[in-house]
Scaffold this motif. Sequence first.
Motif, PDB file in Angstrom:
ATOM      1  N   ALA A 186      37.433  -8.783 -15.300  1.00  0.00           N
ATOM      2  CA  ALA A 186      36.465  -9.067 -14.239  1.00  0.00           C
ATOM      3  C   ALA A 186      36.603  -8.114 -13.062  1.00  0.00           C
ATOM      4  O   ALA A 186      35.609  -7.554 -12.579  1.00  0.00           O
ATOM      5  CB  ALA A 186      36.613 -10.514 -13.780  1.00  0.00           C
ATOM      6  N   GLN A 187      37.839  -7.912 -12.575  1.00  0.00           N
ATOM      7  CA  GLN A 187      38.038  -7.042 -11.424  1.00  0.00           C
ATOM      8  C   GLN A 187      37.763  -5.582 -11.763  1.00  0.00           C
ATOM      9  O   GLN A 187      37.197  -4.831 -10.973  1.00  0.00           O
ATOM     10  CB  GLN A 187      39.467  -7.193 -10.881  1.00  0.00           C
ATOM     11  CG  GLN A 187      39.719  -6.439  -9.589  1.00  0.00           C
ATOM     12  CD  GLN A 187      38.702  -6.769  -8.505  1.00  0.00           C
ATOM     13  OE1 GLN A 187      38.432  -7.933  -8.244  1.00  0.00           O
ATOM     14  NE2 GLN A 187      38.113  -5.742  -7.903  1.00  0.00           N
ATOM     15  N   LYS A 188      38.162  -5.185 -12.973  1.00  0.00           N
ATOM     16  CA  LYS A 188      37.908  -3.817 -13.430  1.00  0.00           C
ATOM     17  C   LYS A 188      36.407  -3.549 -13.485  1.00  0.00           C
ATOM     18  O   LYS A 188      35.926  -2.489 -13.063  1.00  0.00           O
ATOM     19  CB  LYS A 188      38.547  -3.616 -14.803  1.00  0.00           C
ATOM     20  CG  LYS A 188      38.506  -2.199 -15.335  1.00  0.00           C
ATOM     21  CD  LYS A 188      39.249  -2.124 -16.662  1.00  0.00           C
ATOM     22  CE  LYS A 188      39.270  -0.709 -17.219  1.00  0.00           C
ATOM     23  NZ  LYS A 188      39.982  -0.635 -18.522  1.00  0.00           N
ATOM     24  N   PHE A 189      35.657  -4.525 -13.986  1.00  0.00           N
ATOM     25  CA  PHE A 189      34.204  -4.371 -14.081  1.00  0.00           C
ATOM     26  C   PHE A 189      33.574  -4.363 -12.696  1.00  0.00           C
ATOM     27  O   PHE A 189      32.696  -3.537 -12.409  1.00  0.00           O
ATOM     28  CB  PHE A 189      33.622  -5.506 -14.922  1.00  0.00           C
ATOM     29  CG  PHE A 189      32.131  -5.436 -15.099  1.00  0.00           C
ATOM     30  CD1 PHE A 189      31.550  -4.359 -15.738  1.00  0.00           C
ATOM     31  CD2 PHE A 189      31.312  -6.460 -14.634  1.00  0.00           C
ATOM     32  CE1 PHE A 189      30.172  -4.286 -15.908  1.00  0.00           C
ATOM     33  CE2 PHE A 189      29.938  -6.392 -14.801  1.00  0.00           C
ATOM     34  CZ  PHE A 189      29.365  -5.305 -15.435  1.00  0.00           C
ATOM     35  N   ALA A 190      34.014  -5.255 -11.826  1.00  0.00           N
ATOM     36  CA  ALA A 190      33.457  -5.314 -10.472  1.00  0.00           C
ATOM     37  C   ALA A 190      33.680  -4.001  -9.731  1.00  0.00           C
ATOM     38  O   ALA A 190      32.779  -3.488  -9.051  1.00  0.00           O
ATOM     39  CB  ALA A 190      34.087  -6.473  -9.699  1.00  0.00           C
TER      40      ALA A 190
END
Length: 280
Positions: A53-57
């Motif tokens: 999630a954080q990598k994508f954000a």
Amino acid sequence: MSHSKARTLRETLREASMRIPETEARHLLRWALDVSDTWMFLHADAPMPDAGAQKFASAIERRERGEPVAYIEGRRGFWTLDLEVSPATLIPRVETERLVEAALVVLPENSALEVLDLGTGSGAIALALATERPMAHVIGVDLSEAALAVAERNRQHCGADNAEFIQSAWYAQLGARKFHCIVSNPPYIPEGDAHLAQGDLRFEPRSALSSGDDGLDDIRLIVTGATSRLHPGSALLIEHGFDQATSVRTLLETAGFERVETLQDLESRDRVSLGFQRGA
């Protein structure tokens, strides 16, 4: 105490697609989760995994600011290769594969030939030729130490033991070595061109993009320097801008190259000009 329901992959992708093109958002989601398109389809209504999630954000924020997808991911496919790229290197583009195709035509298989790639960057052209012609010895040169570090990692990743990379300003560190083929995708955009301030080009190394008022300064150096570094009958192939073919052919002919011609890319734009050293 109530908790909000976790967003699904479908919802996450929909929100991201309101900020950047949907195809790019899907591509970055697949990369962030390290999964296939099939996996994403089958799990579209499952909660977005915390791990990605954080990598994508972060990736969406970087792309929204205009950073190229290739730099966000740190990789780009070229020819049959999966290559590392960084802001120290140009992003390999599909139109440059025309240069590889043209070089393979003039490089016979199963021959111990010496090939030179000028301005190698990520090593894309050199490594494509080295993997297609395993008996050839391919040298890639670049002035940038950071680019050469990327090229060397790509060489190791590809297992191309017949390629090597040297730091050099064009021919400067090559001594009296002669080659059976010289290829180059040099800087060729005029320094005042508005495209340099647009799109992905804003993030790519300026020294690898532009060259003088007409974009031909480095091509002039490459053409004039090639005449003493090619075996008789050997070819020089140069990628250039779609509107520079006439000028590049003139440079080749003036330097004494024979059988000078221009090849078009898949979009029917003039892309590669070549000529052969006298003596064949």
